[in-house]
Design an enzyme around this catalytic site. Structure first.
Site, mmCIF file in Angstrom:
data_model
loop_
_atom_site.group_PDB
_atom_site.id
_atom_site.type_symbol
_atom_site.label_atom_id
_atom_site.label_comp_id
_atom_site.label_asym_id
_atom_site.label_seq_id
_atom_site.Cartn_x
_atom_site.Cartn_y
_atom_site.Cartn_z
ATOM 1 N N GLY A 250 5.426 8.353 -35.840
ATOM 2 C CA GLY A 250 5.721 8.664 -34.445
ATOM 3 C C GLY A 250 4.718 8.034 -33.498
ATOM 4 O O GLY A 250 5.082 7.557 -32.412
ATOM 5 N N ASP A 251 3.455 8.012 -33.897
ATOM 6 C CA ASP A 251 2.421 7.381 -33.077
ATOM 7 C C ASP A 251 2.651 5.878 -32.984
ATOM 8 O O ASP A 251 2.476 5.273 -31.923
ATOM 9 C CB ASP A 251 1.036 7.655 -33.676
ATOM 10 C CG ASP A 251 0.707 9.132 -33.721
ATOM 11 O OD1 ASP A 251 0.839 9.797 -32.682
ATOM 12 O OD2 ASP A 251 0.331 9.622 -34.795
#
Length: 455
Positions: A250-251
């Site tokens: 997600g990052d």
């Protein structure tokens, strides 16, 4: 490019080793720890990813005053950090891995703190950003009223990507994109519907509720769903990867999305770029490989977001068998499909060495290939039996084979060893060359001739 990451940081610690026995006290594995690795997590991980990509990363955050904070500051070395006091313990998340597989995680100092203050220096650090990533990890910084007011004012002229957290603050209105994962989106929307339909319904609800310009729901192996005002939802497919630990995906998505938006790409094009970046990140080893040696980029076409050399190495590291085959594959037909499927059954991954357009012209004449290499590679990669494609420019595949070093090299048809010079090459590292049945009724030349007859 100057990208400002504003949000909560934490310290991630990995304890890794082998687990070959059970504890005499309880039926649990005993992990003989032989390596301890620490890294900045949360907004710190996003900043590190941007720094690794060659961007100027500025991290705006708050830090504690304890031993863990000292370790965290060391892991942020090389990144411009503008920080105020958090007034709370540094959150530490420790993962224990046995033979590369996660066994357990335990958290320290992760109780929800009070909303921290935001200094004038922290606000000033936002100025001049090409893009801003608000990385919310539920620690309260993005609930600060003054900071929120400044981010909302910036959103009109600067791409702001908001990565939300279930325990965090609501995104400010007007941001370029909010990027919840599917579980978060359903929770925020109060929905129990799952899958793509659930993602689309949740995204529509959140788009109206948050007042953002787009909501992008990440769905793991199913890609991402992009919802923007006045447009139908668009599903961005994810490249196929195998990853035991999705930590950091997600990052990586948020960081790549922000960069793409700062470059002027539309939100759907930026989402495509971010989806490919997240898949490549996981396929290349995820957070475990972040910051490692980059080496020379392989000369190949990464049609599925995952390069062939990485696939081969990962398969070997797991004790698997690397299978490779090669050819022009101009006008893909049933004979090709059968040969490739048979080759894949011989091992744990199949890599196709594909003749480049220039190479095909040298072998087949100026009127070939019929289909350019990018499309041929994409068609091959779309087959379930193909794990990666490596494009080579020479007339023969020996150089590509030398770089891949497959355990098994496969050819379709009836060949003697002297007909295949690559057989001797493969044998030098203990590999084998084998053939699979060739279907003479299917051929690119005959198919091309038939197409020419019908115009």
């Amino acid at each position: 490019m100057r990208i400002v990451v504003v949000g909560d940081v934490l310290l991630d610690t990995d304890l890794s080793g082998d687990a070959g026995r059970l504890s005499p006290d309880a039926p649990v594995p005993v992990v003989d720890v032989d390596a301890v690795r620490r890294r900045a997590g949360g907004a710190g991980l996003v900043a590190r990813m941007l720094e690794a990509d060659g961007h100027e990363a500025v991290l705006v955050t708050v830090l504690g005053d304890d031993d863990a904070a000292v370790l965290l500051r060391a892991e942020l070395d090389g990144i411009t950090v503008v920080a105020g006091p958090s007034g709370a313990p540094t959150p530490v998340k420790t993962r224990v891995r046995a033979s590369g597989q996660p066994v357990v995680r335990f958290d320290e100092g992760c109780a929800t703190p009070l909303v921290p203050a935001c200094s004038a220096a922290m606000i000033a650090a936002l100025e001049g950003a090409d893009a801003v990533i608000a990385a919310d990890y539920g620690r309260g910084l993005l609930a600060n009223v003054e900071l929120r007011r400044r981010l909302e004012a910036m959103a009109g002229s600067t791409p702001v990507v908001w990565d939300p957290h279930p325990s965090g603050a609501q995104p400010v209105p007007g941001v370029a994109a909010v990027t919840p994962n599917l579980g978060e989106a359903l929770r925020f929307a109060g929905s129990t519907e799952s899958g793509t339909q659930g993602a689309a319904a949740a995204a529509d609800d959140l788009l109206a509720r948050w007042g953002s310009r787009a909501v992008i729901v990440t769905m793991g192996e199913h890609g991402a769903l992009v919802a923007a005002s006045g447009l139908l939802p668009q599903v961005v497919p994810a490249p196929r990867v195998t990853a035991s630990d999705p930590c950091g995906a997600g990052d990586r998505f948020a960081s790549a999305l922000a960069v793409a938006l700062a470059e002027g790409r539309t939100v759907d094009a930026a989402a495509h770029r971010a989806t490919e970046a997240a898949a490549h990140f996981l396929g290349s080893g995820g957070v475990g490989a972040l910051g490692g040696p980059r080496g020379e980029a392989p000369r190949q076409l990464p049609v599925d977001g995952l390069d062939a050399l990485t696939v081969a190495q990962r398969t070997r590291d797991a004790g698997g068998t690397v299978v490779a085959t090669g050819g022009c594959f101009d006008l893909l037909h049933a004979g090709h499909a059968r040969t490739l499927a048979a080759a894949r059954r011989l091992g744990d991954c199949l890599i196709v060495c594909l003749n480049s357009d220039e190479s095909v012209r040298g072998l087949k004449g100026e009127h070939r290939p019929i289909i350019r290499q990018e499309d041929r590679a994409e068609l091959l990669a779309a087959l379930e039996c193909v794990d990666a494609v490596l494009v080579f420019g020479e007339s023969t595949p020996e150089n590509a084979i030398s770089r891949l070093r497959p355990d098994i090299w496969v050819k379709g048809g009836d060949y003697a060893a002297e007909d295949l010079p690559e057989a001797a090459l493969v044998s030098t590292w203990g590999g084998r060359t084998v053939t699979v049945p060739y279907i003479p009724a299917r051929s690119t030349t005959k198919l091309a001739a038939a197409l020419a007859r019908v115009g």
